[in-house]
Design a protein around this motif. Structure first.
Motif, PDB file in Angstrom:
ATOM      1  N   UNK A 109       0.582  10.172   4.745  1.00  0.00           N
ATOM      2  CA  UNK A 109       1.428  10.659   5.844  1.00  0.00           C
ATOM      3  C   UNK A 109       2.146  11.949   5.421  1.00  0.00           C
ATOM      4  N   UNK A 110       2.633  11.974   4.186  1.00  0.00           N
ATOM      5  CA  UNK A 110       3.315  13.177   3.697  1.00  0.00           C
ATOM      6  C   UNK A 110       2.354  14.359   3.678  1.00  0.00           C
ATOM      7  N   UNK A 111       1.144  14.103   3.175  1.00  0.00           N
ATOM      8  CA  UNK A 111       0.148  15.186   3.140  1.00  0.00           C
ATOM      9  C   UNK A 111      -0.140  15.681   4.557  1.00  0.00           C
ATOM     10  N   UNK A 115       3.108  18.346   3.318  1.00  0.00           N
ATOM     11  CA  UNK A 115       3.755  18.325   1.993  1.00  0.00           C
ATOM     12  C   UNK A 115       2.681  18.465   0.909  1.00  0.00           C
ATOM     13  N   UNK A 116       2.901  19.425   0.047  1.00  0.00           N
ATOM     14  CA  UNK A 116       1.932  19.708  -1.012  1.00  0.00           C
ATOM     15  C   UNK A 116       2.576  19.514  -2.374  1.00  0.00           C
ATOM     16  N   UNK A 117       1.731  19.508  -3.368  1.00  0.00           N
ATOM     17  CA  UNK A 117       2.211  19.395  -4.747  1.00  0.00           C
ATOM     18  C   UNK A 117       3.303  20.443  -5.007  1.00  0.00           C
ATOM     19  N   UNK A 138       5.762  10.376  -2.949  1.00  0.00           N
ATOM     20  CA  UNK A 138       5.933  11.764  -3.396  1.00  0.00           C
ATOM     21  C   UNK A 138       5.232  11.956  -4.730  1.00  0.00           C
ATOM     22  N   UNK A 139       5.526  11.056  -5.655  1.00  0.00           N
ATOM     23  CA  UNK A 139       4.918  11.168  -6.986  1.00  0.00           C
ATOM     24  C   UNK A 139       3.392  11.100  -6.884  1.00  0.00           C
ATOM     25  N   UNK A 225       4.539   8.041  11.481  1.00  0.00           N
ATOM     26  CA  UNK A 225       3.975   8.888  10.421  1.00  0.00           C
ATOM     27  C   UNK A 225       2.880   8.163   9.644  1.00  0.00           C
ATOM     28  N   UNK A 226       3.050   6.849   9.461  1.00  0.00           N
ATOM     29  CA  UNK A 226       2.050   6.117   8.668  1.00  0.00           C
ATOM     30  C   UNK A 226       0.958   5.473   9.530  1.00  0.00           C
ATOM     31  N   UNK A 227       1.125   5.553  10.838  1.00  0.00           N
ATOM     32  CA  UNK A 227       0.186   4.894  11.739  1.00  0.00           C
ATOM     33  C   UNK A 227      -1.247   5.334  11.450  1.00  0.00           C
TER      34      UNK A 227
END
Ligand code: WT7
Length: 633
Positions: A109-111, A115-117, A138-139, A225-227
């Motif tokens: 979901x973050x990607x 959201x990137x490294x 995140x990690x 977001x996680x759906x």
């Protein structure tokens, strides 16, 4: 498997090896983890810069070691046991398989949200399992987490978001805390109005389900977001020295600084220390009552225990809700084996009477820990007798946000314990005492400033965005040493006792605060001309906050004024920084160079002004008598 020391003889042998040959020692520990690529060099270091690198050239992902690695032998074992605020609500269990999938889904979901490294992600959440899941996600993808304790104000949150240019904020709607339902998202909304231009997305986890304001272009529900996200997520290939997280902490001057920890060394040290300090065995239930907003929660709720394949409990509530027996009720309910808390909680519960702790069966406890501030003899004895029943050794663990992991502590059942003594260094840790000139204080029965003379894997690497500050604060006081800021005593048998901070940092209920930070907040009050904040001994909090205030003429230092000062502090920092005592004074004792003589103010605040030392060199010696009279000492 990471080494677990089992005897005093072994501790002594391992300690000696770790000092004689630290690189070999830590290489052996590191080899027990899963690496995508082995390191080329174990350690390079230069405390002058400072520049410290562990396991350089290595590639890894800490979540593969927290999660994937355990799936073959403990997929069904509980990883996180989540205990809600409401004692009648259901405990939620995440097995290692569940946690793996949740972390992967949220990582994806973050990607998907861009959201990137290397991107920074801020968390402002209560103690819900989603906080641990989010941090691990995140990690997983190599983003840097910056968790801000959810008791901080909108202004404090905004400062931290801006300092790290966070691209995303993750929060809950509300925080169920005792009888309260605290609006969390609302604080984030306020922070966003204070110039947080780097933030593109706010992910909101629905916790209690109360009403929230919504910015459709910015806000996303966690569940949306996680759906339909995949339950596998490729772990980012992280270099050992890539940033894992930033955590803000207070210093003696200026704004809080972002302590930076990196992936490889932090992984090795938090797992190693967890296994040894708590002597965790498979099947045990471990509970640390800290908040993930502090380093204790990072290292010993999330990373250390999960790396070790433990069952780690997270508690949403407070120790006194519905009554002062809550901690012990939870210990009984989940047959907790290792319990880790702060002296301030012990003192507060002790003050409520023994009946609460005596009501519950605590016979499963094997180790009980203390962290965050010096523990006084009464609290140590009570903890030992009433909670540990004399059978569970107390580990009084000394460490700091900057050290990443526990540095000085007894090993339960292995080394001896003595009230108030953190006692012995962990393997690989080389503490020393120096005097104010940096001269080594040797021998026993001595006192000095606590320093560490050799790097350890989980040590601070930099302060975010300001490397010079890191050098200046920790590495410039004494050549080739890390300076902790703590005073320390070594007893006749070589045990170490932490006395407390020697700088302008105070420790209130285990919360670390800079006196300058609180002064800056008080000075925002329109009627305040100048202020000086010091700590004073407080029965429950360890230290209380005493504020001396020079106010504009005509200001009446009454209850209304005091409340307005507290309101300003709550707005600037948060409730944890509220002064306990205030005194309106006509002036502050200053040296000829204009520096406030805090030594004098500390003495007066402690209620003992009998021996103030030489005040004749002050710029304004007369003011001392006036302050003494106002304080009634
Ligand atoms: C400061 C660090 C480490 C996690 C929580 C606090 C004090 C910490 C002890 C202890 C006496 C202690 C020190 C230290 N402190 N543990 N066992 N005995 N004092 O982390 O917020 O970075 O604060 O807490 O003064 O410097 P922190």
């Amino acid at each position: 498997m990471t080494l677990q020391i089992k005897s005093l003889k072994q501790y002594k042998k391992v300690y000696q090896e770790s000092v004689d040959n630290p690189e070999q020692f830590w290489a052996e520990q590191a080899a027990t983890f899963q690496w995508q690529k082995k390191w080329d060099k174990v350690l390079s270091w230069d405390f002058k810069k400072p520049d410290v690198k562990w396991f350089e050239g290595g590639k890894m992902n800490i979540t593969e070691n927290c999660l994937d690695r355990h799936l073959k032998d403990r997929a069904d074992q509980t990883a996180i046991l989540w205990e809600p605020n409401d004692p009648n609500a259901k405990t939620v269990k995440y097995s290692y398989q569940d946690l793996y999938e949740e972390v992967c889904r949220f990582g994806n979901a973050l990607r998907a949200k861009g959201i990137k490294k290397g991107d920074r992600v801020c968390f402002y959440m209560p103690m819900v399992a989603e906080l641990a899941i989010g941090v691990l996600a995140c990690a997983r993808i190599g983003a840097v987490h910056s968790v801000v304790f959810a008791g901080f104000s909108a202004t404090a949150l905004a400062d931290r978001i801006k300092d790290a240019s966070c691209k995303m904020v993750i929060c809950s709607d509300y925080n169920a805390r005792g009888a309260k339902n605290i609006p969390v998202k609302q604080v984030v909304d306020e922070a966003m109005l204070q110039g947080c231009t780097s933030v593109e997305t706010v992910i909101v986890h629905k916790n209690t389900g109360g009403k929230v304001n919504w910015e459709p272009a910015r806000d996303v529900w966690w569940s949306d977001a996680v759906y339909r996200r995949q339950k596998h997520c490729k772990p980012a290939a992280m270099s050992s020295e890539d940033m894992l997280f930033i955590l803000y902490t207070s210093g003696s001057t200026g704004k809080p600084k972002g302590v930076v920890h990196t992936c490889g060394g932090y992984m090795v040290y938090t797992c190693f220390s967890f296994k040894n300090v708590f002597q965790y065995e498979k099947g045990d239930v471990y509970w640390c009552t800290a908040d993930i907003g502090w380093i204790t929660g990072h290292s010993y709720i999330v990373y250390g225990p999960l790396l070790a394949g433990a069952t780690t409990m997270m508690f949403e509530g407070v120790p006194t809700y519905p009554d002062a027996g809550r901690f012990w009720q939870i210990c009984e309910k989940h047959k907790v084996n290792q319990f880790y808390t702060a002296p301030t909680a012990i003192r507060a519960l002790m003050a409520k009477g023994d009946e609460y702790v005596e009501k519950y069966d605590l016979s499963d406890l094997k180790v009980i820990g203390s962290v965050g501030e010096p523990i006084n003899v009464e609290a140590w004895n009570w903890y030992n007798e009433k909670v540990g029943k004399g059978n569970a050794p107390i580990v009084d663990t000394w460490w700091q946000t900057e050290t990443g992991g526990i540095m000085i502590t007894p090993l339960p059942g292995i080394t001896d314990t003595k009230p108030c003594y953190a006692s012995y260094p962990m393997p690989g840790i080389q503490p020393i005492l120096v005097d104010s000139q940096g001269v080594l204080v040797e021998g026993n029965d001595v006192e000095g400033l606590l320093c560490v003379k050799f790097p350890w894997p989980s040590m601070i690497r930099t302060t975010y965005g300001d490397h010079e500050r890191c050098r200046q604060v920790y590495f410039s006081s004494f050549e080739n040493m890390y300076f902790t800021g703590d005073g320390c005593r070594r007893d006749s048998e070589g045990r170490l006792r932490i006395i407390g901070r020697v700088d302008d940092v105070i420790n209130v209920s285990g919360h670390r605060m800079g006196t300058a930070e609180v002064e800056n907040a008080i000075n925002e009050h329109p009627a305040v001309i100048e202020s000086a904040v010091v700590g004073y001994p407080h029965d429950i909090k360890g230290q209380g906050i005493f504020a001396y205030i020079i106010a504009q003429e005509g200001t009446v230092g009454d209850a209304g004024f005091e409340k307005s000062i507290r309101d300003v502090v709550v707005k600037e920092i948060g409730p944890i920084a509220k002064p306990d005592k205030m005194l309106v004074v006509p002036g502050l004792p200053k040296t000829r160079s204009g520096k406030i003589m805090r030594r004098i103010l500390r003495k007066i605040a402690s209620g003992d002004a009998s021996n103030l030392g030489d005040i004749s060199t002050l710029l304004n010696p007369d003011v001392v008598a006036v302050i003494k009279e106002a304080a009634g000492v």
